[in-house]
Motif scaffolding. Sequence first.
Motif, short mmCIF file in Angstrom:
data_model
loop_
_atom_site.label_atom_id
_atom_site.label_comp_id
_atom_site.label_asym_id
_atom_site.label_seq_id
_atom_site.Cartn_x
_atom_site.Cartn_y
_atom_site.Cartn_z
N ALA A 36 -39.07 -23.09 39.46
CA ALA A 36 -40.25 -22.74 40.24
C ALA A 36 -40.15 -23.31 41.65
N ALA A 37 -40.63 -22.52 42.59
CA ALA A 37 -40.72 -23.00 43.97
C ALA A 37 -41.99 -23.83 44.13
N GLY A 38 -42.14 -24.46 45.27
CA GLY A 38 -43.40 -25.13 45.57
C GLY A 38 -43.49 -26.53 45.02
N VAL A 39 -44.24 -26.73 43.94
CA VAL A 39 -44.59 -28.06 43.45
C VAL A 39 -43.60 -28.54 42.39
N ALA A 40 -43.17 -29.78 42.50
CA ALA A 40 -42.25 -30.36 41.52
C ALA A 40 -43.03 -31.03 40.39
N PRO A 41 -42.45 -31.12 39.19
CA PRO A 41 -43.10 -31.82 38.09
C PRO A 41 -43.36 -33.27 38.47
N LYS A 42 -44.54 -33.75 38.13
CA LYS A 42 -44.89 -35.13 38.50
C LYS A 42 -45.94 -35.66 37.55
N GLY A 43 -45.72 -36.85 37.01
CA GLY A 43 -46.71 -37.46 36.14
C GLY A 43 -46.34 -37.35 34.67
N PRO A 44 -47.28 -37.67 33.78
CA PRO A 44 -47.03 -37.61 32.34
C PRO A 44 -46.73 -36.18 31.88
N LYS A 45 -45.90 -36.07 30.86
CA LYS A 45 -45.60 -34.76 30.28
C LYS A 45 -46.77 -34.29 29.41
N THR A 46 -47.02 -33.01 29.42
CA THR A 46 -48.08 -32.42 28.59
C THR A 46 -47.53 -32.09 27.22
N ASP A 47 -48.17 -32.56 26.18
CA ASP A 47 -47.73 -32.33 24.80
C ASP A 47 -46.31 -32.82 24.57
N GLY A 48 -45.83 -33.73 25.41
CA GLY A 48 -44.48 -34.26 25.25
C GLY A 48 -43.37 -33.29 25.60
N LEU A 49 -43.71 -32.20 26.25
CA LEU A 49 -42.73 -31.15 26.55
C LEU A 49 -41.99 -31.41 27.86
N ASP A 50 -40.70 -31.14 27.86
CA ASP A 50 -39.94 -31.20 29.11
C ASP A 50 -40.27 -30.02 29.99
N ALA A 51 -40.53 -28.85 29.37
CA ALA A 51 -40.78 -27.63 30.14
C ALA A 51 -41.59 -26.63 29.34
N VAL A 52 -42.29 -25.75 30.05
CA VAL A 52 -42.92 -24.56 29.47
C VAL A 52 -42.24 -23.36 30.10
N LYS A 53 -41.73 -22.47 29.26
CA LYS A 53 -40.95 -21.31 29.72
C LYS A 53 -41.90 -20.12 29.88
N ILE A 54 -42.03 -19.64 31.11
CA ILE A 54 -43.03 -18.62 31.43
C ILE A 54 -42.36 -17.36 31.97
N GLY A 55 -42.70 -16.21 31.38
CA GLY A 55 -42.12 -14.94 31.79
C GLY A 55 -43.10 -14.08 32.56
N TYR A 56 -42.59 -13.32 33.52
CA TYR A 56 -43.40 -12.35 34.26
C TYR A 56 -42.50 -11.41 35.03
N PHE A 57 -43.09 -10.40 35.65
CA PHE A 57 -42.35 -9.44 36.46
C PHE A 57 -42.48 -9.80 37.94
N GLY A 58 -41.50 -9.41 38.72
CA GLY A 58 -41.62 -9.53 40.17
C GLY A 58 -42.40 -8.35 40.70
N ASN A 59 -43.73 -8.43 40.59
CA ASN A 59 -44.57 -7.26 40.80
C ASN A 59 -45.93 -7.66 41.39
N VAL A 60 -46.52 -6.77 42.16
CA VAL A 60 -47.84 -7.02 42.73
C VAL A 60 -48.90 -7.15 41.63
N THR A 61 -48.74 -6.39 40.55
CA THR A 61 -49.72 -6.46 39.47
C THR A 61 -49.55 -7.73 38.63
N HIS A 62 -48.51 -8.50 38.89
CA HIS A 62 -48.37 -9.84 38.32
C HIS A 62 -48.63 -10.86 39.41
N ALA A 63 -49.69 -10.61 40.16
CA ALA A 63 -50.02 -11.43 41.33
C ALA A 63 -50.22 -12.90 40.98
N THR A 64 -50.84 -13.18 39.84
CA THR A 64 -51.15 -14.57 39.49
C THR A 64 -49.88 -15.43 39.43
N PRO A 65 -48.90 -15.09 38.59
CA PRO A 65 -47.70 -15.94 38.58
C PRO A 65 -46.87 -15.84 39.85
#
Length: 369
Positions: A36-65
Amino acid sequence: MSAVRHRLLAAAVTVPLLAGALGACGYGSQAKKDTAAGVAPKGPKTDGLDAVKIGYFGNVTHATPMVDRQKGFIQKELGGTAVKPYIFNAGPSEIEALNAGTIDIGWIGPSPAINGYTKSQGANLKIIGGSASSGVSLVVNPDKVKSLKDLKGTRIATPQKGNTQDVALLNYLAEKGYKVDAETGKGDVSVLRQDNKEIPATFKQGGLDGAWVPEPTASKLVAEGGKVLLDEKKLWKDGKFVITNIVVSQKFLKEHPKAVEAVLRGSVKTNTWIKGHPGEAAKAINTSLADPKVAGQSLPEKVLTPAFKNVEVTDDPLASTLKAEAQHAVKAGLLEKPNLTGIYDLTLLNKVLKAEGRPQLSAAGLGAQ
Protein backbone atom coordinates in the motif's frame (compact mmCIF):
# COMPACT_ATOMS: atom_id res chain seq x y z
CA MET A 1 -28.19 -24.89 -11.25
CA SER A 2 -27.29 -26.11 -14.75
CA ALA A 3 -23.65 -26.20 -15.85
CA VAL A 4 -24.35 -23.60 -18.54
CA ARG A 5 -25.89 -21.17 -16.11
CA HIS A 6 -23.05 -21.77 -13.65
CA ARG A 7 -20.60 -20.76 -16.33
CA LEU A 8 -22.61 -17.71 -17.31
CA LEU A 9 -22.83 -16.29 -13.84
CA ALA A 10 -19.32 -17.39 -13.03
CA ALA A 11 -18.26 -15.03 -15.77
CA ALA A 12 -20.18 -12.22 -14.14
CA VAL A 13 -18.04 -9.26 -13.24
CA THR A 14 -19.41 -6.55 -11.12
CA VAL A 15 -17.90 -3.85 -13.16
CA PRO A 16 -15.39 -4.23 -15.91
CA LEU A 17 -12.21 -2.93 -14.74
CA LEU A 18 -10.53 0.21 -15.75
CA ALA A 19 -7.22 -1.53 -16.29
CA GLY A 20 -8.97 -3.52 -19.02
CA ALA A 21 -10.41 -0.35 -20.47
CA LEU A 22 -6.93 1.04 -20.76
CA GLY A 23 -5.61 -2.03 -22.50
CA ALA A 24 -4.00 -3.90 -19.64
CA CYS A 25 -4.60 -7.54 -18.78
CA GLY A 26 -7.93 -9.09 -19.75
CA TYR A 27 -10.53 -10.88 -17.70
CA GLY A 28 -9.41 -13.75 -15.57
CA SER A 29 -5.90 -12.43 -15.07
CA GLN A 30 -4.19 -13.22 -11.81
CA ALA A 31 -4.13 -10.59 -9.11
CA LYS A 32 -1.16 -8.30 -8.80
CA LYS A 33 0.19 -8.09 -5.27
CA ASP A 34 1.84 -4.92 -4.05
CA THR A 35 2.32 -2.81 -0.97
CA ALA A 36 0.00 0.00 0.00
CA ALA A 37 1.06 3.55 -0.71
CA GLY A 38 0.70 6.35 1.80
CA VAL A 39 0.66 5.23 5.45
CA ALA A 40 3.05 2.64 6.89
CA PRO A 41 2.02 0.09 9.55
CA LYS A 42 2.59 1.52 13.00
CA GLY A 43 1.66 0.43 16.51
CA PRO A 44 0.20 -2.79 17.94
CA LYS A 45 -0.97 -5.49 15.54
CA THR A 46 -4.71 -6.05 15.24
CA ASP A 47 -5.79 -9.58 16.16
CA GLY A 48 -2.10 -10.49 16.15
CA LEU A 49 -2.00 -10.39 12.35
CA ASP A 50 1.03 -9.37 10.34
CA ALA A 51 -1.20 -8.35 7.42
CA VAL A 52 -4.74 -8.22 6.04
CA LYS A 53 -4.92 -9.14 2.35
CA ILE A 54 -7.39 -6.89 0.53
CA GLY A 55 -8.57 -7.28 -3.07
CA TYR A 56 -10.12 -4.70 -5.40
CA PHE A 57 -10.14 -3.46 -8.99
CA GLY A 58 -8.26 -0.48 -10.39
CA ASN A 59 -11.55 1.24 -11.12
CA VAL A 60 -13.52 4.41 -10.42
CA THR A 61 -16.38 2.32 -9.03
CA HIS A 62 -13.90 0.95 -6.47
CA ALA A 63 -13.27 4.50 -5.32
CA THR A 64 -13.05 3.62 -1.62
CA PRO A 65 -9.98 1.36 -1.77
CA MET A 66 -8.48 3.40 -4.62
CA VAL A 67 -8.60 6.59 -2.53
CA ASP A 68 -7.56 4.75 0.62
CA ARG A 69 -4.51 3.52 -1.28
CA GLN A 70 -3.27 7.12 -1.06
CA LYS A 71 -4.84 8.30 2.22
CA GLY A 72 -4.33 5.22 4.39
CA PHE A 73 -7.41 5.37 6.63
CA ILE A 74 -7.67 1.58 6.74
CA GLN A 75 -3.99 1.20 7.53
CA LYS A 76 -4.32 3.67 10.41
CA GLU A 77 -7.16 1.60 11.86
CA LEU A 78 -5.16 -1.63 11.54
CA GLY A 79 -2.15 -0.15 13.36
CA GLY A 80 0.83 -2.49 13.06
CA THR A 81 -1.03 -4.93 10.85
CA ALA A 82 -0.12 -4.15 7.24
CA VAL A 83 -2.63 -3.66 4.42
CA LYS A 84 -1.60 -5.94 1.56
CA PRO A 85 -3.45 -4.92 -1.62
CA TYR A 86 -4.16 -7.32 -4.48
CA ILE A 87 -5.37 -5.80 -7.76
CA PHE A 88 -7.79 -7.91 -9.82
CA ASN A 89 -8.97 -7.82 -13.40
CA ALA A 90 -12.16 -9.84 -12.91
CA GLY A 91 -14.76 -10.70 -10.31
CA PRO A 92 -14.51 -14.50 -10.70
CA SER A 93 -10.75 -14.49 -10.08
CA GLU A 94 -11.26 -12.36 -6.97
CA ILE A 95 -13.82 -14.84 -5.65
CA GLU A 96 -11.39 -17.68 -6.37
CA ALA A 97 -8.71 -15.82 -4.42
CA LEU A 98 -11.10 -15.31 -1.51
CA ASN A 99 -11.97 -19.01 -1.52
CA ALA A 100 -8.28 -19.98 -1.63
CA GLY A 101 -7.31 -17.62 1.19
CA THR A 102 -5.12 -15.52 -1.12
CA ILE A 103 -7.14 -12.52 0.05
CA ASP A 104 -9.18 -12.04 3.21
CA ILE A 105 -11.45 -9.14 2.25
CA GLY A 106 -12.46 -7.78 -1.14
CA TRP A 107 -14.32 -4.99 -2.89
CA ILE A 108 -16.52 -6.60 -5.52
CA GLY A 109 -19.86 -6.25 -7.30
CA PRO A 110 -23.21 -7.98 -6.91
CA SER A 111 -23.00 -10.67 -9.61
CA PRO A 112 -19.73 -12.28 -8.46
CA ALA A 113 -20.85 -12.03 -4.83
CA ILE A 114 -24.17 -13.73 -5.61
CA ASN A 115 -22.44 -16.37 -7.70
CA GLY A 116 -19.74 -17.07 -5.13
CA TYR A 117 -22.28 -17.40 -2.34
CA THR A 118 -24.69 -19.66 -4.23
CA LYS A 119 -21.99 -21.92 -5.71
CA SER A 120 -20.63 -22.56 -2.22
CA GLN A 121 -24.17 -23.06 -0.87
CA GLY A 122 -23.65 -20.12 1.44
CA ALA A 123 -20.37 -21.33 2.93
CA ASN A 124 -17.64 -19.10 1.53
CA LEU A 125 -18.36 -15.38 1.95
CA LYS A 126 -20.41 -12.68 3.61
CA ILE A 127 -21.23 -9.22 2.33
CA ILE A 128 -20.27 -6.97 5.23
CA GLY A 129 -20.74 -3.50 3.80
CA GLY A 130 -21.44 -1.29 0.83
CA SER A 131 -19.02 0.82 -1.15
CA ALA A 132 -20.55 2.36 -4.28
CA SER A 133 -23.85 3.02 -6.02
CA SER A 134 -24.81 3.99 -9.57
CA GLY A 135 -22.24 4.85 -12.25
CA VAL A 136 -23.84 2.92 -15.14
CA SER A 137 -25.33 4.42 -18.32
CA LEU A 138 -26.64 3.56 -21.77
CA VAL A 139 -24.51 5.66 -24.12
CA VAL A 140 -25.46 5.81 -27.82
CA ASN A 141 -24.41 7.26 -31.13
CA PRO A 142 -26.78 10.27 -31.32
CA ASP A 143 -26.79 10.13 -35.12
CA LYS A 144 -28.26 6.62 -35.06
CA VAL A 145 -30.34 6.56 -31.86
CA LYS A 146 -32.42 9.62 -31.06
CA SER A 147 -34.57 8.20 -28.24
CA LEU A 148 -35.27 5.05 -26.25
CA LYS A 149 -37.99 4.24 -28.81
CA ASP A 150 -35.31 3.85 -31.48
CA LEU A 151 -33.57 0.78 -30.02
CA LYS A 152 -35.11 -1.85 -32.31
CA GLY A 153 -32.54 -3.07 -34.79
CA THR A 154 -29.61 -1.47 -32.96
CA ARG A 155 -26.36 -3.04 -31.76
CA ILE A 156 -25.82 -2.44 -28.05
CA ALA A 157 -22.74 -3.70 -26.21
CA THR A 158 -22.36 -4.94 -22.67
CA PRO A 159 -19.03 -5.89 -21.05
CA GLN A 160 -19.64 -9.61 -20.62
CA LYS A 161 -22.39 -12.20 -21.00
CA GLY A 162 -24.25 -12.53 -17.70
CA ASN A 163 -22.43 -9.69 -15.97
CA THR A 164 -24.29 -7.05 -13.97
CA GLN A 165 -24.70 -4.60 -16.87
CA ASP A 166 -25.67 -7.39 -19.29
CA VAL A 167 -28.45 -8.48 -16.96
CA ALA A 168 -29.62 -4.88 -16.50
CA LEU A 169 -29.85 -4.31 -20.27
CA LEU A 170 -31.69 -7.59 -20.89
CA ASN A 171 -34.14 -6.80 -18.11
CA TYR A 172 -34.74 -3.29 -19.44
CA LEU A 173 -35.31 -4.49 -23.01
CA ALA A 174 -37.75 -7.18 -21.83
CA GLU A 175 -39.73 -4.62 -19.85
CA LYS A 176 -39.99 -2.47 -22.99
CA GLY A 177 -41.33 -5.40 -25.03
CA TYR A 178 -38.18 -6.23 -27.00
CA LYS A 179 -37.35 -9.91 -27.45
CA VAL A 180 -33.71 -10.92 -27.09
CA ASP A 181 -32.23 -14.39 -26.63
CA ALA A 182 -30.13 -14.14 -23.46
CA GLU A 183 -27.74 -16.86 -24.60
CA THR A 184 -26.89 -15.51 -28.06
CA GLY A 185 -27.80 -11.84 -27.66
CA LYS A 186 -29.79 -12.00 -30.90
CA GLY A 187 -33.24 -10.46 -31.24
CA ASP A 188 -35.06 -7.18 -31.73
CA VAL A 189 -31.91 -5.57 -30.31
CA SER A 190 -28.52 -7.19 -30.92
CA VAL A 191 -26.71 -7.43 -27.59
CA LEU A 192 -22.99 -7.69 -28.29
CA ARG A 193 -20.72 -8.84 -25.48
CA GLN A 194 -17.28 -7.27 -25.64
CA ASP A 195 -14.41 -6.78 -23.23
CA ASN A 196 -14.60 -3.33 -21.73
CA LYS A 197 -11.26 -2.37 -23.25
CA GLU A 198 -12.64 -3.00 -26.75
CA ILE A 199 -15.94 -1.15 -26.52
CA PRO A 200 -14.71 2.45 -26.99
CA ALA A 201 -12.70 1.53 -30.11
CA THR A 202 -15.57 -0.46 -31.63
CA PHE A 203 -17.95 2.39 -30.88
CA LYS A 204 -15.61 4.93 -32.47
CA GLN A 205 -15.29 2.75 -35.60
CA GLY A 206 -19.08 2.51 -35.98
CA GLY A 207 -19.40 -1.13 -35.03
CA LEU A 208 -21.78 -0.32 -32.19
CA ASP A 209 -24.82 1.90 -31.89
CA GLY A 210 -24.45 2.10 -28.13
CA ALA A 211 -23.35 0.37 -24.94
CA TRP A 212 -24.75 -0.23 -21.44
CA VAL A 213 -21.58 0.23 -19.41
CA PRO A 214 -20.18 1.41 -16.07
CA GLU A 215 -17.78 4.23 -15.37
CA PRO A 216 -15.34 5.20 -16.62
CA THR A 217 -16.26 3.49 -19.90
CA ALA A 218 -19.48 5.48 -20.18
CA SER A 219 -17.56 8.75 -19.93
CA LYS A 220 -14.96 7.47 -22.41
CA LEU A 221 -17.76 6.88 -24.93
CA VAL A 222 -19.15 10.36 -24.32
CA ALA A 223 -15.66 11.72 -24.97
CA GLU A 224 -15.79 9.91 -28.33
CA GLY A 225 -19.01 11.71 -29.28
CA GLY A 226 -21.57 9.47 -27.58
CA LYS A 227 -24.65 10.70 -25.72
CA VAL A 228 -26.07 9.36 -22.46
CA LEU A 229 -29.53 8.14 -23.42
CA LEU A 230 -30.32 6.60 -20.03
CA ASP A 231 -28.61 6.79 -16.65
CA GLU A 232 -29.48 3.50 -14.95
CA LYS A 233 -30.06 5.20 -11.60
CA LYS A 234 -33.29 6.60 -13.08
CA LEU A 235 -34.66 3.05 -13.04
CA TRP A 236 -34.13 2.60 -9.30
CA LYS A 237 -35.89 3.95 -6.26
CA ASP A 238 -34.12 7.07 -4.99
CA GLY A 239 -31.62 6.63 -7.83
CA LYS A 240 -29.55 4.11 -5.87
CA PHE A 241 -28.43 0.58 -6.72
CA VAL A 242 -25.42 -1.43 -5.62
CA ILE A 243 -22.41 -1.52 -7.91
CA THR A 244 -19.69 -2.44 -5.37
CA ASN A 245 -19.85 -4.33 -2.05
CA ILE A 246 -17.32 -5.36 0.57
CA VAL A 247 -17.06 -9.13 1.10
CA VAL A 248 -15.03 -11.23 3.53
CA SER A 249 -14.29 -14.93 3.76
CA GLN A 250 -16.40 -16.49 6.49
CA LYS A 251 -13.30 -18.16 7.96
CA PHE A 252 -11.48 -14.82 8.30
CA LEU A 253 -14.58 -13.13 9.74
CA LYS A 254 -14.91 -15.82 12.40
CA GLU A 255 -11.22 -15.90 13.32
CA HIS A 256 -10.38 -12.18 13.07
CA PRO A 257 -13.43 -10.01 13.77
CA LYS A 258 -11.32 -7.17 15.20
CA ALA A 259 -9.38 -6.90 11.94
CA VAL A 260 -12.59 -6.93 9.91
CA GLU A 261 -14.04 -4.22 12.14
CA ALA A 262 -10.88 -2.13 11.69
CA VAL A 263 -11.13 -2.41 7.89
CA LEU A 264 -14.78 -1.34 8.05
CA ARG A 265 -13.93 1.64 10.26
CA GLY A 266 -11.30 2.65 7.73
CA SER A 267 -13.74 2.22 4.87
CA VAL A 268 -16.38 4.38 6.59
CA LYS A 269 -13.78 7.07 7.29
CA THR A 270 -12.55 6.93 3.69
CA ASN A 271 -16.08 7.38 2.35
CA THR A 272 -16.67 10.31 4.68
CA TRP A 273 -13.44 11.91 3.47
CA ILE A 274 -14.36 11.33 -0.20
CA LYS A 275 -17.71 13.05 0.25
CA GLY A 276 -16.07 16.01 1.96
CA HIS A 277 -13.17 16.31 -0.50
CA PRO A 278 -14.46 15.27 -3.95
CA GLY A 279 -11.80 17.13 -5.92
CA GLU A 280 -8.93 15.68 -3.90
CA ALA A 281 -10.57 12.25 -3.99
CA ALA A 282 -10.70 12.25 -7.80
CA LYS A 283 -7.01 13.18 -7.89
CA ALA A 284 -6.21 10.38 -5.44
CA ILE A 285 -7.96 7.89 -7.71
CA ASN A 286 -5.95 9.12 -10.69
CA THR A 287 -2.73 8.85 -8.69
CA SER A 288 -3.60 5.24 -7.89
CA LEU A 289 -4.47 4.55 -11.54
CA ALA A 290 -1.10 5.89 -12.67
CA ASP A 291 0.65 3.33 -10.46
CA PRO A 292 2.02 0.52 -12.71
CA LYS A 293 0.81 -1.97 -10.11
CA VAL A 294 -2.78 -0.78 -10.64
CA ALA A 295 -3.38 0.38 -14.23
CA GLY A 296 -0.24 2.21 -15.21
CA GLN A 297 -2.15 5.11 -16.75
CA SER A 298 -4.29 7.93 -15.39
CA LEU A 299 -7.50 9.21 -16.96
CA PRO A 300 -7.78 12.48 -18.89
CA GLU A 301 -9.73 15.16 -17.05
CA LYS A 302 -12.64 15.02 -19.53
CA VAL A 303 -13.17 11.37 -18.56
CA LEU A 304 -12.20 11.38 -14.88
CA THR A 305 -14.43 14.29 -13.80
CA PRO A 306 -17.77 12.97 -15.11
CA ALA A 307 -16.89 9.35 -14.26
CA PHE A 308 -16.18 10.22 -10.63
CA LYS A 309 -19.24 12.46 -10.41
CA ASN A 310 -21.51 9.64 -11.60
CA VAL A 311 -20.42 7.22 -8.87
CA GLU A 312 -21.70 7.65 -5.31
CA VAL A 313 -19.69 6.14 -2.47
CA THR A 314 -21.86 4.68 0.27
CA ASP A 315 -21.52 2.51 3.37
CA ASP A 316 -25.00 1.10 2.69
CA PRO A 317 -24.89 -2.23 0.82
CA LEU A 318 -28.31 -1.41 -0.65
CA ALA A 319 -29.38 -4.98 0.00
CA SER A 320 -32.83 -4.67 -1.54
CA THR A 321 -31.24 -3.77 -4.88
CA LEU A 322 -28.96 -6.82 -4.80
CA LYS A 323 -32.06 -8.94 -4.31
CA ALA A 324 -33.67 -7.22 -7.31
CA GLU A 325 -30.56 -7.70 -9.45
CA ALA A 326 -30.62 -11.43 -8.69
CA GLN A 327 -34.28 -11.55 -9.72
CA HIS A 328 -33.42 -9.78 -12.98
CA ALA A 329 -30.83 -12.48 -13.74
CA VAL A 330 -33.42 -15.18 -13.08
CA LYS A 331 -35.95 -13.46 -15.38
CA ALA A 332 -33.30 -13.17 -18.09
CA GLY A 333 -32.67 -16.92 -17.90
CA LEU A 334 -29.09 -16.50 -16.74
CA LEU A 335 -29.58 -17.75 -13.20
CA GLU A 336 -31.78 -20.26 -11.44
CA LYS A 337 -33.52 -18.83 -8.40
CA PRO A 338 -30.81 -18.45 -5.76
CA ASN A 339 -31.12 -18.79 -2.00
CA LEU A 340 -29.49 -15.61 -0.72
CA THR A 341 -30.58 -15.96 2.90
CA GLY A 342 -27.63 -15.12 5.11
CA ILE A 343 -25.49 -13.54 2.41
CA TYR A 344 -25.19 -10.38 4.55
CA ASP A 345 -23.64 -9.93 7.95
CA LEU A 346 -23.83 -6.24 8.82
CA THR A 347 -23.15 -6.73 12.55
CA LEU A 348 -19.71 -5.12 12.54
CA LEU A 349 -20.65 -2.37 10.09
CA ASN A 350 -23.61 -1.38 12.25
CA LYS A 351 -21.35 -1.45 15.31
CA VAL A 352 -18.99 0.99 13.56
CA LEU A 353 -21.87 3.23 12.45
CA LYS A 354 -23.40 3.23 15.94
CA ALA A 355 -20.10 4.43 17.37
CA GLU A 356 -20.23 7.26 14.82
CA GLY A 357 -23.76 8.15 15.90
CA ARG A 358 -25.16 7.09 12.54
CA PRO A 359 -28.27 5.02 11.68
CA GLN A 360 -28.18 1.25 11.39
CA LEU A 361 -28.37 -0.32 7.92
CA SER A 362 -30.67 -3.09 6.73
CA ALA A 363 -29.89 -6.44 5.11
CA ALA A 364 -33.39 -6.50 3.55
CA GLY A 365 -34.19 -9.87 5.11
CA LEU A 366 -30.99 -11.46 3.80
CA GLY A 367 -28.96 -11.09 6.98
CA ALA A 368 -27.08 -13.61 9.11
CA GLN A 369 -29.29 -16.29 10.54
